[in-house]
Write a protein that holds these residues in place. Structure first.
Motif, PDB file in Angstrom:
ATOM      1  N   GLU A   1      57.076  50.887 -76.827  1.00 27.65           N
ATOM      2  CA  GLU A   1      56.260  52.060 -76.506  1.00 27.65           C
ATOM      3  C   GLU A   1      54.991  51.676 -75.758  1.00 27.65           C
ATOM      4  OE1 GLU A   1      57.575  55.019 -80.205  1.00 27.65           O
ATOM      5  OE2 GLU A   1      55.702  53.878 -80.325  1.00 27.65           O
ATOM      6  N   GLN A   2      54.433  50.521 -76.078  1.00 30.61           N
ATOM      7  CA  GLN A   2      53.196  50.089 -75.433  1.00 30.61           C
ATOM      8  C   GLN A   2      53.446  49.342 -74.136  1.00 30.61           C
ATOM      9  OE1 GLN A   2      50.588  48.214 -78.378  1.00 30.61           O
ATOM     10  NE2 GLN A   2      51.240  49.696 -79.914  1.00 30.61           N
ATOM     11  N   ALA A   3      54.694  48.892 -73.917  1.00 32.90           N
ATOM     12  CA  ALA A   3      55.122  48.311 -72.636  1.00 32.90           C
ATOM     13  C   ALA A   3      54.153  47.254 -72.125  1.00 32.90           C
ATOM     14  CB  ALA A   3      55.306  49.419 -71.594  1.00 32.90           C
ATOM     15  N   GLY A   4      53.945  46.218 -72.930  1.00 36.26           N
ATOM     16  CA  GLY A   4      53.059  45.133 -72.523  1.00 36.26           C
ATOM     17  C   GLY A   4      53.618  44.338 -71.358  1.00 36.26           C
ATOM     18  N   LEU A   5      52.736  43.717 -70.610  1.00 34.31           N
ATOM     19  CA  LEU A   5      53.116  42.959 -69.421  1.00 34.31           C
ATOM     20  C   LEU A   5      52.982  41.469 -69.729  1.00 34.31           C
ATOM     21  CD1 LEU A   5      53.950  43.669 -66.448  1.00 34.31           C
ATOM     22  CD2 LEU A   5      51.580  43.195 -65.817  1.00 34.31           C
ATOM     23  N   GLY A   6      54.099  40.830 -70.012  1.00 37.18           N
ATOM     24  CA  GLY A   6      54.097  39.393 -70.249  1.00 37.18           C
ATOM     25  C   GLY A   6      53.527  38.980 -71.584  1.00 37.18           C
ATOM     26  N   LEU A   7      53.528  39.876 -72.581  1.00 37.59           N
ATOM     27  CA  LEU A   7      52.939  39.564 -73.874  1.00 37.59           C
ATOM     28  C   LEU A   7      53.963  38.988 -74.837  1.00 37.59           C
ATOM     29  CD1 LEU A   7      50.676  42.709 -74.446  1.00 37.59           C
ATOM     30  CD2 LEU A   7      50.041  40.492 -73.477  1.00 37.59           C
ATOM     31  N   ARG A   8      53.461  38.205 -75.788  1.00 39.56           N
ATOM     32  CA  ARG A   8      54.287  37.692 -76.884  1.00 39.56           C
ATOM     33  C   ARG A   8      53.722  38.230 -78.188  1.00 39.56           C
ATOM     34  NH1 ARG A   8      54.287  32.116 -73.803  1.00 39.56           N
ATOM     35  NH2 ARG A   8      52.157  32.058 -74.571  1.00 39.56           N
ATOM     36  N   TYR A   9      54.605  38.725 -79.034  1.00 40.02           N
ATOM     37  CA  TYR A   9      54.213  39.276 -80.327  1.00 40.02           C
ATOM     38  C   TYR A   9      54.853  38.456 -81.436  1.00 40.02           C
ATOM     39  CZ  TYR A   9      53.297  43.398 -77.373  1.00 40.02           C
ATOM     40  OH  TYR A   9      52.864  44.252 -76.391  1.00 40.02           O
ATOM     41  N   HIS A  10      54.134  38.288 -82.534  1.00 40.15           N
ATOM     42  CA  HIS A  10      54.670  37.600 -83.702  1.00 40.15           C
ATOM     43  C   HIS A  10      54.935  38.603 -84.813  1.00 40.15           C
ATOM     44  CE1 HIS A  10      53.318  33.155 -82.924  1.00 40.15           C
ATOM     45  NE2 HIS A  10      54.109  33.637 -81.993  1.00 40.15           N
ATOM     46  N   ALA A  11      56.202  38.765 -85.162  1.00 38.09           N
ATOM     47  CA  ALA A  11      56.576  39.648 -86.269  1.00 38.09           C
ATOM     48  C   ALA A  11      56.437  38.873 -87.572  1.00 38.09           C
ATOM     49  CB  ALA A  11      58.003  40.141 -86.080  1.00 38.09           C
ATOM     50  N   VAL A  12      55.205  38.673 -88.000  1.00 40.82           N
ATOM     51  CA  VAL A  12      54.915  37.824 -89.156  1.00 40.82           C
ATOM     52  C   VAL A  12      54.281  38.662 -90.258  1.00 40.82           C
ATOM     53  CG1 VAL A  12      53.526  35.899 -90.002  1.00 40.82           C
ATOM     54  CG2 VAL A  12      54.684  35.723 -87.789  1.00 40.82           C
ATOM     55  N   GLY A  13      55.000  38.771 -91.377  1.00 40.43           N
ATOM     56  CA  GLY A  13      54.437  39.427 -92.542  1.00 40.43           C
ATOM     57  C   GLY A  13      53.777  38.436 -93.481  1.00 40.43           C
ATOM     58  N   HIS A  14      54.358  37.225 -93.563  1.00 38.77           N
ATOM     59  CA  HIS A  14      53.842  36.147 -94.405  1.00 38.77           C
ATOM     60  C   HIS A  14      53.716  34.909 -93.525  1.00 38.77           C
ATOM     61  CE1 HIS A  14      55.082  38.749 -97.736  1.00 38.77           C
ATOM     62  NE2 HIS A  14      56.220  38.872 -97.093  1.00 38.77           N
ATOM     63  N   GLN A  15      52.518  34.347 -93.436  1.00 41.85           N
ATOM     64  CA  GLN A  15      52.283  33.235 -92.517  1.00 41.85           C
ATOM     65  C   GLN A  15      53.103  32.003 -92.847  1.00 41.85           C
ATOM     66  OE1 GLN A  15      48.112  32.341 -92.135  1.00 41.85           O
ATOM     67  NE2 GLN A  15      47.701  34.170 -90.921  1.00 41.85           N
ATOM     68  N   GLY A  16      53.270  31.709 -94.115  1.00 40.92           N
ATOM     69  CA  GLY A  16      54.024  30.516 -94.462  1.00 40.92           C
ATOM     70  C   GLY A  16      54.320  30.453 -95.953  1.00 40.92           C
ATOM     71  N   ILE A  17      55.597  30.438 -96.295  1.00 44.62           N
ATOM     72  CA  ILE A  17      56.024  30.343 -97.689  1.00 44.62           C
ATOM     73  C   ILE A  17      56.634  28.969 -97.893  1.00 44.62           C
ATOM     74  CG2 ILE A  17      57.504  31.312 -99.481  1.00 44.62           C
ATOM     75  CD1 ILE A  17      57.489  33.937 -97.896  1.00 44.62           C
ATOM     76  N   ALA A  18      56.171  28.218 -98.896  1.00 39.65           N
ATOM     77  CA  ALA A  18      56.681  26.875 -99.139  1.00 39.65           C
ATOM     78  C   ALA A  18      58.166  26.923 -99.480  1.00 39.65           C
ATOM     79  CB  ALA A  18      55.906  26.211-100.270  1.00 39.65           C
ATOM     80  N   LEU A  19      58.925  26.003 -98.896  1.00 40.33           N
ATOM     81  CA  LEU A  19      60.368  25.976 -99.153  1.00 40.33           C
ATOM     82  C   LEU A  19      60.672  25.719-100.625  1.00 40.33           C
ATOM     83  CD1 LEU A  19      62.907  26.305 -97.281  1.00 40.33           C
ATOM     84  CD2 LEU A  19      60.685  26.234 -96.132  1.00 40.33           C
TER      85      LEU A  19
END
Length: 299
Positions: free
Chosen positions: A206-224
């Motif tokens: 919907e926002q139609a960014g030009l050359g953008l990268r998005y991170h679909a991150v809900g949790h930055q890092g969960i230990a294995l």
């Protein structure tokens, strides 16, 4: 808008379709089989028959649309490198067909394309040695005026119906009688609920960014180790640390993924789009979304 979605019946793509419909958009979905076509028609989705392995068959679905969301990917990890190259070729074909139009394109990549061991951000380029980075080459079409952007997904996109890494680890734990991790298990995976990821895809188109990268991150890092502990509890098997060598034997094709330390930030994405994850976390999902039923592990 009329939006063409590849992977429209997949785990993530189906959630994207649902979100687009809820927002009042018209959706056209790519279907390879009669079964997929029927499931899309039942949801009120227009069907275009084609196969991502044959780019020319996909291009026909671009006619008359305002935007494209590409979520399809061949998840046969025994052919991972070849599949990444094929995805890049398909995206180049799609973008080439859209050049000069006002059609937006949102493609898919992975947060793990950024080098491991630090908090990955949207500003960072993918490492050339990482096969999945090939899918991000499509961003060069932004210089030609195409509104193309990338949504990077974390290793764990979870939720009911998940058939990827977490179910594979659960199946392995039940098969071997142990839920394992390598070393001290402090290496981290970012994660996101699939419904949150779907909303980000929709925001991006919907926002139609030009050359953008998005991170679909809900949790930055969960230990294995924490993931292994939760799987052990759910599958009723012990949790155990393995050496690197033993881990390679135990995990097989999964070894390359369970040993990476790849936390990722989504701060810029949230600031740029206004997107905010709101679904349950991974551990709650493991308890409530059927991960330890035979149906869930069947994927």
């Amino acid at each position: 808008m009329r939006i063409f979605v590849t992977g429209a019946t997949g785990f993530i793509g189906a959630a994207v379709v649902g979100e687009l419909l809820d927002r009042g958009h018209l959706v056209r979905g790519l279907a390879r089989s009669d079964h997929s076509a029927a499931s899309l028609l039942a949801r009120g989705v227009e069907v275009h028959r084609g196969d991502i392995a044959e780019p020319a068959s996909v291009v026909g679905g671009l006619t008359g649309v305002d935007a494209v969301i590409h979520t399809a990917f061949d998840h046969d990890f025994s052919r991972y490198v070849d599949n990444c190259r094929s995805d890049a070729r398909l995206l180049e074909t799609i973008a080439g067909a859209l050049d000069g139009s006002h059609t937006a394109l949102v493609a898919t990549s992975a947060t793990t394309v950024v080098g491991p061991g630090h908090l990955a951000t949207e500003e960072e380029d993918g490492e050339p040695a990482n096969p999945r980075t090939a899918s991000e080459e499509v961003l060069h079409h932004a210089a030609r005026g195409l509104a193309v952007s990338i949504v990077r997904l974390p290793p764990s996109v979870y939720g009911r119906g998940d058939t990827a890494f977490i179910p594979a680890l659960i199946a392995l734990a039940r098969q071997t009688g142990v839920s394992a991790y390598v070393g001290d298990g402090s290496n981290r995976w970012p994660a996101v609920h699939r419904d949150d990821a779907a909303r980000l895809f929709c925001d991006a188109v919907e926002q139609a960014g030009l050359g953008l990268r998005y991170h679909a991150v809900g949790h930055q890092g969960i230990a294995l180790r924490a993931i292994a502990d939760a799987i052990g509890a759910g599958a009723d098997v012990p949790t155990r640390s393995l050496t690197q060598q033993a881990g390679s034997r135990h995990f097989g094709w999964l070894a390359r993924f369970v040993t990476i330390d790849a936390p990722a930030s989504g701060a810029q994405t949230r600031a740029t789009t206004g997107w905010t994850p709101r679904e349950k976390d991974l551990f709650e999902s493991l308890k409530t979304d059927g991960y330890f039923t035979p149906l869930q592990q069947g994927g």
